[in-house]
Design an enzyme around this catalytic site. Structure first.
Site, PDB file in Angstrom:
ATOM      1  N   LYS A 132      -5.642  28.356  -9.337  1.00  0.00           N
ATOM      2  CA  LYS A 132      -4.909  29.318  -8.501  1.00  0.00           C
ATOM      3  C   LYS A 132      -4.093  30.289  -9.359  1.00  0.00           C
ATOM      4  O   LYS A 132      -3.777  29.988 -10.530  1.00  0.00           O
ATOM      5  CB  LYS A 132      -4.048  28.551  -7.497  1.00  0.00           C
ATOM      6  CG  LYS A 132      -4.924  27.726  -6.542  1.00  0.00           C
ATOM      7  CD  LYS A 132      -4.173  27.189  -5.348  1.00  0.00           C
ATOM      8  CE  LYS A 132      -5.143  26.424  -4.442  1.00  0.00           C
ATOM      9  NZ  LYS A 132      -4.519  26.011  -3.173  1.00  0.00           N
TER      10      LYS A 132
ATOM     11  N   TYR B 104     -11.208  30.625   3.247  1.00  0.00           N
ATOM     12  CA  TYR B 104     -10.219  29.822   3.979  1.00  0.00           C
ATOM     13  C   TYR B 104     -10.365  30.000   5.490  1.00  0.00           C
ATOM     14  O   TYR B 104      -9.379  29.945   6.229  1.00  0.00           O
ATOM     15  CB  TYR B 104      -8.807  30.180   3.519  1.00  0.00           C
ATOM     16  CG  TYR B 104      -8.417  29.545   2.199  1.00  0.00           C
ATOM     17  CD1 TYR B 104      -8.621  28.185   1.954  1.00  0.00           C
ATOM     18  CD2 TYR B 104      -7.807  30.296   1.202  1.00  0.00           C
ATOM     19  CE1 TYR B 104      -8.257  27.601   0.744  1.00  0.00           C
ATOM     20  CE2 TYR B 104      -7.432  29.715  -0.018  1.00  0.00           C
ATOM     21  CZ  TYR B 104      -7.661  28.371  -0.228  1.00  0.00           C
ATOM     22  OH  TYR B 104      -7.287  27.792  -1.415  1.00  0.00           O
TER      23      TYR B 104
ATOM     24  N   PHE C 152       0.795  30.347   8.670  1.00  0.00           N
ATOM     25  CA  PHE C 152       1.094  30.730   7.285  1.00  0.00           C
ATOM     26  C   PHE C 152      -0.126  31.284   6.543  1.00  0.00           C
ATOM     27  O   PHE C 152      -0.087  31.477   5.337  1.00  0.00           O
ATOM     28  CB  PHE C 152       1.722  29.567   6.509  1.00  0.00           C
ATOM     29  CG  PHE C 152       0.937  28.286   6.596  1.00  0.00           C
ATOM     30  CD1 PHE C 152       1.266  27.305   7.516  1.00  0.00           C
ATOM     31  CD2 PHE C 152      -0.141  28.069   5.750  1.00  0.00           C
ATOM     32  CE1 PHE C 152       0.533  26.132   7.606  1.00  0.00           C
ATOM     33  CE2 PHE C 152      -0.889  26.900   5.833  1.00  0.00           C
ATOM     34  CZ  PHE C 152      -0.539  25.931   6.772  1.00  0.00           C
TER      35      PHE C 152
ATOM     36  N   ARG D  73     -11.631  15.743  -6.489  1.00  0.00           N
ATOM     37  CA  ARG D  73     -10.565  15.630  -5.471  1.00  0.00           C
ATOM     38  C   ARG D  73      -9.616  14.472  -5.821  1.00  0.00           C
ATOM     39  O   ARG D  73      -8.413  14.592  -5.622  1.00  0.00           O
ATOM     40  CB  ARG D  73     -11.176  15.403  -4.083  1.00  0.00           C
ATOM     41  CG  ARG D  73     -11.987  16.566  -3.534  1.00  0.00           C
ATOM     42  CD  ARG D  73     -11.168  17.754  -3.088  1.00  0.00           C
ATOM     43  NE  ARG D  73     -10.226  17.478  -2.036  1.00  0.00           N
ATOM     44  CZ  ARG D  73      -9.632  18.431  -1.297  1.00  0.00           C
ATOM     45  NH1 ARG D  73      -9.916  19.718  -1.497  1.00  0.00           N
ATOM     46  NH2 ARG D  73      -8.748  18.112  -0.389  1.00  0.00           N
TER      47      ARG D  73
ATOM     48  N   THR E 235      -2.943  17.605  -0.977  1.00  0.00           N
ATOM     49  CA  THR E 235      -2.535  19.016  -0.894  1.00  0.00           C
ATOM     50  C   THR E 235      -1.073  19.235  -1.295  1.00  0.00           C
ATOM     51  O   THR E 235      -0.767  20.170  -2.037  1.00  0.00           O
ATOM     52  CB  THR E 235      -2.753  19.526   0.552  1.00  0.00           C
ATOM     53  OG1 THR E 235      -4.105  19.248   0.928  1.00  0.00           O
ATOM     54  CG2 THR E 235      -2.498  21.017   0.656  1.00  0.00           C
TER      55      THR E 235
ATOM     56  N   ARG F  59      -2.183  17.712  -9.340  1.00  0.00           N
ATOM     57  CA  ARG F  59      -1.118  18.271  -8.492  1.00  0.00           C
ATOM     58  C   ARG F  59       0.198  17.538  -8.695  1.00  0.00           C
ATOM     59  O   ARG F  59       1.264  18.151  -8.712  1.00  0.00           O
ATOM     60  CB  ARG F  59      -1.556  18.240  -7.023  1.00  0.00           C
ATOM     61  CG  ARG F  59      -2.580  19.334  -6.704  1.00  0.00           C
ATOM     62  CD  ARG F  59      -3.169  19.212  -5.316  1.00  0.00           C
ATOM     63  NE  ARG F  59      -3.940  20.400  -4.941  1.00  0.00           N
ATOM     64  CZ  ARG F  59      -4.746  20.467  -3.893  1.00  0.00           C
ATOM     65  NH1 ARG F  59      -4.927  19.397  -3.123  1.00  0.00           N
ATOM     66  NH2 ARG F  59      -5.399  21.585  -3.623  1.00  0.00           N
TER      67      ARG F  59
ATOM     68  N   ASN G  50      -0.383  24.529  -5.511  1.00  0.00           N
ATOM     69  CA  ASN G  50      -0.864  23.194  -5.870  1.00  0.00           C
ATOM     70  C   ASN G  50      -2.015  23.233  -6.896  1.00  0.00           C
ATOM     71  O   ASN G  50      -2.904  22.392  -6.883  1.00  0.00           O
ATOM     72  CB  ASN G  50      -1.242  22.421  -4.597  1.00  0.00           C
ATOM     73  CG  ASN G  50      -2.260  23.173  -3.758  1.00  0.00           C
ATOM     74  OD1 ASN G  50      -2.850  24.149  -4.230  1.00  0.00           O
ATOM     75  ND2 ASN G  50      -2.499  22.716  -2.546  1.00  0.00           N
TER      76      ASN G  50
ATOM     77  N   HIS H 140      -7.892  24.798  -6.151  1.00  0.00           N
ATOM     78  CA  HIS H 140      -8.747  24.538  -5.003  1.00  0.00           C
ATOM     79  C   HIS H 140      -9.933  23.720  -5.512  1.00  0.00           C
ATOM     80  O   HIS H 140     -10.416  23.977  -6.619  1.00  0.00           O
ATOM     81  CB  HIS H 140      -9.270  25.845  -4.394  1.00  0.00           C
ATOM     82  CG  HIS H 140     -10.433  25.607  -3.480  1.00  0.00           C
ATOM     83  ND1 HIS H 140     -10.258  25.193  -2.179  1.00  0.00           N
ATOM     84  CD2 HIS H 140     -11.768  25.635  -3.703  1.00  0.00           C
ATOM     85  CE1 HIS H 140     -11.458  25.003  -1.630  1.00  0.00           C
ATOM     86  NE2 HIS H 140     -12.395  25.263  -2.538  1.00  0.00           N
TER      87      HIS H 140
ATOM     88  N   GLU I 172     -19.592  27.135  -1.482  1.00  0.00           N
ATOM     89  CA  GLU I 172     -18.630  27.738  -2.414  1.00  0.00           C
ATOM     90  C   GLU I 172     -19.283  28.104  -3.752  1.00  0.00           C
ATOM     91  O   GLU I 172     -18.935  29.116  -4.353  1.00  0.00           O
ATOM     92  CB  GLU I 172     -17.435  26.797  -2.595  1.00  0.00           C
ATOM     93  CG  GLU I 172     -16.630  26.699  -1.304  1.00  0.00           C
ATOM     94  CD  GLU I 172     -15.486  25.708  -1.332  1.00  0.00           C
ATOM     95  OE1 GLU I 172     -15.314  24.991  -2.345  1.00  0.00           O
ATOM     96  OE2 GLU I 172     -14.746  25.649  -0.329  1.00  0.00           O
TER      97      GLU I 172
END
Ligand code: ADP
Length: 141
Positions: free
Chosen positions: A12, A52, A60, A88, A94, A105, A115, A118, A129
């Site tokens: 990110k 997303y 948000f 993951r 998250t 994270r 975080n 992705h 993706e």
């Protein structure tokens, strides 16, 4: 059952800006994942709405869009045994404040939004993706 899989991560924008890309990739490589492809790009509105789509109705969502387009991300295609679940697991949940120490994270994230990474969460999203960011799910691209 062990399955050779490919998955996609996005480092990110804040993590890229703070110089965490190397640390993240080092952790993933140490865990046995192989980098298959890699590119840096800036996410725009249409791409983010597609990526997303499952969050588009949330209040948000505009904040997520603003955050995710605030600077370049690093997209990486990774391969390995059970790569989707493995990434993951290494990433953690998250909310960074609830992620266990030792997870990416838990160690490097700030909060629910900021975080670090992705990561694809299923075989279906990984396929979609990988196509979205690399135009193909073929490891040789
Ligand atoms: P994950 O990235 O763990 O798969 P989601 O797909 O549910 O989680 O959400 C996508 C991204 O949207 C999260 O990584 C995070 O940056 C942001 N996000 C999700 N839920 C929240 C929340 N409650 N508050 C702020 N940001 C959130």
């Amino acid at each position: 059952m062990k399955q050779h899989e490919m998955t996609l991560i996005l480092v990110k924008p804040d993590a890229v800006a703070e110089g965490l890309t190397g640390e993240v990739l080092h952790r993933l490589e140490k865990a046995g994942l192989k980098i298959i492809n890699c590119r840096m790009l800036r996410l725009n509105g249409p791409l983010l709405k597609e990526h997303y789509a499952h969050l588009a109705q949330l209040p948000f969502f505009p904040e997520i869009e603003q955050f995710m387009s605030s600077g370049p991300v690093v997209a990486v295609a990774l391969a390995g045994e059970n790569a989707i679940a493995k990434v993951r697991d290494l990433l953690g949940p998250t909310d960074s404040t609830k992620a266990p120490k030792g997870t990416i994270r838990g160690d490097l994230g700030k909060d629910k939004m900021h975080n670090v990474l992705h990561a694809s969460d299923s075989a279906e999203t990984a396929q979609a993706e990988l196509r979205r960011f690399f135009g193909s799910t073929d490891p040789k691209v």
